[in-house]
Enzyme design. Structure first.
Site, PDB file in Angstrom:
ATOM      1  N   ARG A  84      -0.123  -6.722   8.066  1.00  0.00           N
ATOM      2  CA  ARG A  84       0.258  -6.293   9.414  1.00  0.00           C
ATOM      3  C   ARG A  84      -0.731  -6.959  10.340  1.00  0.00           C
ATOM      4  O   ARG A  84      -1.942  -6.793  10.188  1.00  0.00           O
ATOM      5  CB  ARG A  84       0.167  -4.763   9.504  1.00  0.00           C
ATOM      6  CG  ARG A  84       0.381  -4.191  10.884  1.00  0.00           C
ATOM      7  CD  ARG A  84       1.841  -4.348  11.272  1.00  0.00           C
ATOM      8  NE  ARG A  84       2.270  -3.426  12.302  1.00  0.00           N
ATOM      9  CZ  ARG A  84       2.053  -3.578  13.600  1.00  0.00           C
ATOM     10  NH1 ARG A  84       1.371  -4.614  14.045  1.00  0.00           N
ATOM     11  NH2 ARG A  84       2.500  -2.702  14.451  1.00  0.00           N
ATOM     12  N   GLU A  92      11.090  -4.811  16.969  1.00  0.00           N
ATOM     13  CA  GLU A  92      11.700  -4.649  15.648  1.00  0.00           C
ATOM     14  C   GLU A  92      12.890  -5.604  15.533  1.00  0.00           C
ATOM     15  O   GLU A  92      13.460  -6.028  16.538  1.00  0.00           O
ATOM     16  CB  GLU A  92      12.167  -3.207  15.450  1.00  0.00           C
ATOM     17  CG  GLU A  92      11.050  -2.183  15.510  1.00  0.00           C
ATOM     18  CD  GLU A  92      10.029  -2.344  14.407  1.00  0.00           C
ATOM     19  OE1 GLU A  92      10.405  -2.715  13.275  1.00  0.00           O
ATOM     20  OE2 GLU A  92       8.843  -2.092  14.670  1.00  0.00           O
ATOM     21  N   ARG A 127      -0.156  -1.695   3.876  1.00  0.00           N
ATOM     22  CA  ARG A 127      -0.268  -3.077   4.319  1.00  0.00           C
ATOM     23  C   ARG A 127      -1.710  -3.305   4.754  1.00  0.00           C
ATOM     24  O   ARG A 127      -2.364  -2.409   5.275  1.00  0.00           O
ATOM     25  CB  ARG A 127       0.653  -3.361   5.513  1.00  0.00           C
ATOM     26  CG  ARG A 127       2.116  -3.271   5.204  1.00  0.00           C
ATOM     27  CD  ARG A 127       2.942  -3.506   6.435  1.00  0.00           C
ATOM     28  NE  ARG A 127       2.663  -2.476   7.433  1.00  0.00           N
ATOM     29  CZ  ARG A 127       3.335  -2.312   8.561  1.00  0.00           C
ATOM     30  NH1 ARG A 127       4.329  -3.123   8.864  1.00  0.00           N
ATOM     31  NH2 ARG A 127       3.031  -1.347   9.405  1.00  0.00           N
TER      32      ARG A 127
END
Length: 194
Positions: A84, A92, A127
């Site tokens: 990330r 998104e 992540r």
């Protein structure tokens, strides 16, 4: 080549499973065997995951996939990691067309060769949260500068990011060209839960 064969086998097994389920007299044993076979081939196709690095560590890895404007998969010496990008929030993929544009912007900034990761944290999705550098260029900062992402102010207090965002807004670049939820992806996610 081996991967291509496994993908073909996986596709074949899934098709056979669908066809077997549709038959009126399908054997539960055959269905179970096909399900297990699909699962086994899927496991063979998975890349090994690297152990999560410690906060503050630096790694050099190769980008293998850009998922969206702030998430990439990298191949490192001992496996793959989901990354990330630190301090930014990109639209998104469901936010058309900004999600696609943001992903394309990130793809353009990342070379097919190595990137340097400066690990900041591990998020709730396991992540690695990291700053990505190509040469000495901070990729997250460049995403903000070009208007492909917003500063995630909740997690990023670096003034240089704020300044880059202010310049992108003034220039009406990327997500700042049109008013809307793409400017604050975190608000869009609240309105559009998965």
């Amino acid at each position: 080549m081996k991967r291509d064969i496994l993908k073909w086998v996986q596709s074949f097994l899934r098709k056979e499973l669908r066809n077997t389920r549709r038959r009126k007299r399908s054997s539960p044993i055959i269905i179970a065997v096909l399900v297990i076979a699909v699962f086994a081939v899927s496991r063979l196709l998975e890349e090994p995951k690297a152990p999560l690095p410690a906060k503050g560590s630096e790694l050099v890895c190769d980008v293998s996939k850009v998922s969206d404007g702030d998430t990439v998969r990298v191949s490192c010496e001992n496996g793959t990691l989901s990354i990330r990008v630190y301090g930014i929030d990109a639209p998104e993929m469901g936010q058309k067309p900004w999600g696609d544009e943001s992903r394309q912007g990130l793809q353009a900034l990342l070379p097919s060769s190595s990137v340097r990761l400066a690990v900041q944290d591990i998020d709730r999705y396991n992540r690695v949260v990291a700053q990505l550098y190509v040469s000495d260029q901070d990729v997250g900062l460049e995403m903000v500068r070009q208007g492909y992402a917003a500063v995630y102010e909740q997690y990023n207090r670096f003034p240089i990011y704020q300044q880059a965002q202010a310049e992108a807004k003034r220039g009406q670049l990327g997500i700042w060209a049109t008013p809307g939820a793409q400017q604050t992806p975190w608000e869009w996610r609240k309105l559009n839960p998965r």
